[in-house]
Scaffold this motif. Structure first.
Motif, short mmCIF file in Angstrom:
data_model
loop_
_atom_site.label_atom_id
_atom_site.label_comp_id
_atom_site.label_asym_id
_atom_site.label_seq_id
_atom_site.Cartn_x
_atom_site.Cartn_y
_atom_site.Cartn_z
N ASN A 35 -1.27 -103.92 19.86
CA ASN A 35 -1.12 -104.77 20.66
C ASN A 35 -2.29 -105.80 20.07
OD1 ASN A 35 1.44 -104.97 21.80
ND2 ASN A 35 0.63 -104.55 23.12
N ILE A 36 -3.26 -105.40 19.26
CA ILE A 36 -4.74 -105.75 18.97
C ILE A 36 -5.12 -106.03 18.11
CG2 ILE A 36 -7.71 -105.31 19.42
CD1 ILE A 36 -6.93 -104.58 22.56
N LEU A 37 -4.45 -104.93 16.85
CA LEU A 37 -4.97 -104.06 16.20
C LEU A 37 -2.96 -104.60 14.94
CD1 LEU A 37 -6.40 -100.91 16.25
CD2 LEU A 37 -7.83 -103.30 16.08
N ASN A 38 -2.23 -104.11 15.38
CA ASN A 38 -0.97 -104.56 14.79
C ASN A 38 -1.75 -103.57 13.31
OD1 ASN A 38 1.16 -105.35 14.74
ND2 ASN A 38 0.49 -106.83 12.95
N CYS A 46 -7.71 -95.60 17.25
CA CYS A 46 -8.26 -95.26 17.70
C CYS A 46 -7.57 -94.81 19.09
CB CYS A 46 -7.73 -97.17 18.43
SG CYS A 46 -8.93 -98.17 18.00
N VAL A 47 -6.66 -93.91 19.11
CA VAL A 47 -6.13 -93.57 20.34
C VAL A 47 -7.09 -91.19 19.76
CG1 VAL A 47 -4.35 -92.20 21.48
CG2 VAL A 47 -3.94 -94.49 20.51
N ASN A 48 -6.94 -91.60 19.22
CA ASN A 48 -8.45 -90.06 17.98
C ASN A 48 -9.33 -90.53 19.81
OD1 ASN A 48 -5.99 -89.25 17.74
ND2 ASN A 48 -6.35 -89.19 15.40
N ASP A 49 -9.98 -91.75 19.12
CA ASP A 49 -11.15 -92.29 19.82
C ASP A 49 -11.55 -92.22 20.95
OD1 ASP A 49 -12.41 -92.13 16.99
OD2 ASP A 49 -12.27 -94.27 16.50
N ALA A 71 -6.78 -96.56 29.17
CA ALA A 71 -6.66 -98.34 28.46
C ALA A 71 -7.79 -98.80 28.35
CB ALA A 71 -5.66 -99.07 29.16
N LYS A 72 -8.67 -98.75 29.43
CA LYS A 72 -9.76 -99.78 29.08
C LYS A 72 -10.02 -99.37 28.12
CE LYS A 72 -13.96 -101.03 31.76
NZ LYS A 72 -14.81 -101.27 33.06
N ILE A 73 -10.99 -98.00 27.36
CA ILE A 73 -11.61 -97.29 26.61
C ILE A 73 -11.02 -97.66 25.43
CG2 ILE A 73 -11.82 -95.25 25.51
CD1 ILE A 73 -12.29 -94.13 28.34
N THR A 74 -9.31 -97.30 25.40
CA THR A 74 -9.13 -97.53 23.97
C THR A 74 -8.65 -99.46 23.48
OG1 THR A 74 -7.01 -95.99 24.27
CG2 THR A 74 -6.36 -98.08 22.66
N ARG A 75 -8.74 -100.04 24.72
CA ARG A 75 -8.47 -101.65 24.77
C ARG A 75 -10.32 -101.59 24.42
NH1 ARG A 75 -10.84 -105.54 26.77
NH2 ARG A 75 -9.52 -107.91 26.67
N ASN A 76 -11.23 -101.30 24.25
CA ASN A 76 -12.26 -101.54 24.16
C ASN A 76 -12.56 -101.15 22.68
OD1 ASN A 76 -13.49 -103.00 26.63
ND2 ASN A 76 -13.80 -101.09 27.34
N PHE A 145 -5.46 -109.07 28.66
CA PHE A 145 -6.69 -108.07 28.79
C PHE A 145 -4.95 -106.56 27.96
CE2 PHE A 145 -6.58 -103.06 30.37
CZ PHE A 145 -7.23 -102.67 30.23
N TYR A 146 -4.07 -107.33 28.00
CA TYR A 146 -2.99 -105.65 27.10
C TYR A 146 -3.00 -106.99 26.05
CZ TYR A 146 -2.37 -102.55 30.55
OH TYR A 146 -2.65 -101.82 31.85
N THR A 147 -3.18 -108.17 25.39
CA THR A 147 -2.76 -109.49 24.77
C THR A 147 -1.54 -108.87 24.01
OG1 THR A 147 -3.85 -107.53 23.32
CG2 THR A 147 -5.57 -109.20 23.75
N GLU A 148 -1.05 -109.16 24.45
CA GLU A 148 0.89 -109.25 24.50
C GLU A 148 1.48 -110.39 24.24
OE1 GLU A 148 3.78 -107.64 27.22
OE2 GLU A 148 2.97 -106.22 27.46
#
Length: 186
Positions: A35-38, A46-49, A71-76, A145-148
């Motif tokens: 939702n942030i990076l597209n 990011c998920v792996n990180d 979710a917070k880690i992934t979003r950041n 938060f989720y930038t939808e």
């Protein structure tokens, strides 16, 4: 596998912790990042990180809600990646649009970037969100938060995009009043 069992795997330093985290929350974290990076590639990284970061913080941390912790880690991580690329076009513009909308509540984008991480502001916003109607809270979190996209939120809740926009506008107005009352520069 339960969240408690997954956390225990991290504590025991079992490689299965990452596998189970990805199995249970991988798609969810991917959606948060995307939702942030597209970008499928960047979102996957990011998920792996997220799993690496989690591996490095559990122990000593022990999250109460694992899904929100991820979710917070992934979003950041996604926001950091977006900033690193310094491209406003990435992410379908949703992060930039969301920050633009919040700009009226908190003075200036640079202050938004800095202040959102500050504990007092975070606590004030958390308290504010607990006090508003559930639906308004859900719209607010989905957008900021989720930038939808507003249209995606409208589809999810079966309402018009205008109804979501009006709700978000009113909620931002109430948040602005609250922040002013609490002494934050608006």
């Amino acid at each position: 596998m339960t969240d408690t069992e997954i956390i225990e795997l991290y504590r025991k330093r079992s490689e299965n912790a990452v596998r189970e985290s990805d199995r249970k929350y991988g798609a969810y974290c991917f959606a948060v990042a995307d939702n942030i990076l597209n970008s499928r590639e960047d979102s996957g990284e990011c998920v792996n990180d997220t799993w690496l970061h989690t591996w490095n913080v559990i122990p000593p941390k022990c999250p109460d809600r694992l899904k929100m912790f991820f979710a917070k880690i992934t979003r950041n991580l996604a926001v950091d990646r977006l900033r690193l690329k310094k491209s406003q076009k990435r992410g379908g513009g949703q992060l930039e649009a969301a920050l633009d909308e919040l700009e009226d509540c908190i003075a200036g984008r640079s202050i938004v970037d800095e202040a959102l991480d500050r504990k007092l502001l975070s606590e004030c916003i958390d308290a504010f969100l607990r006090e508003i109607k559930m639906r308004d809270r859900q719209f607010f979190l989905r957008r900021y938060f989720y930038t939808e996209a507003v249209s995606d939120i409208a589809s999810r809740f079966g309402v018009s995009a205008n109804a979501v926009s009006v709700s978000l506008s009113r909620t931002r107005g109430k948040l602005k009043e609250r922040l002013e009352k609490e002494g934050f520069f608006v």
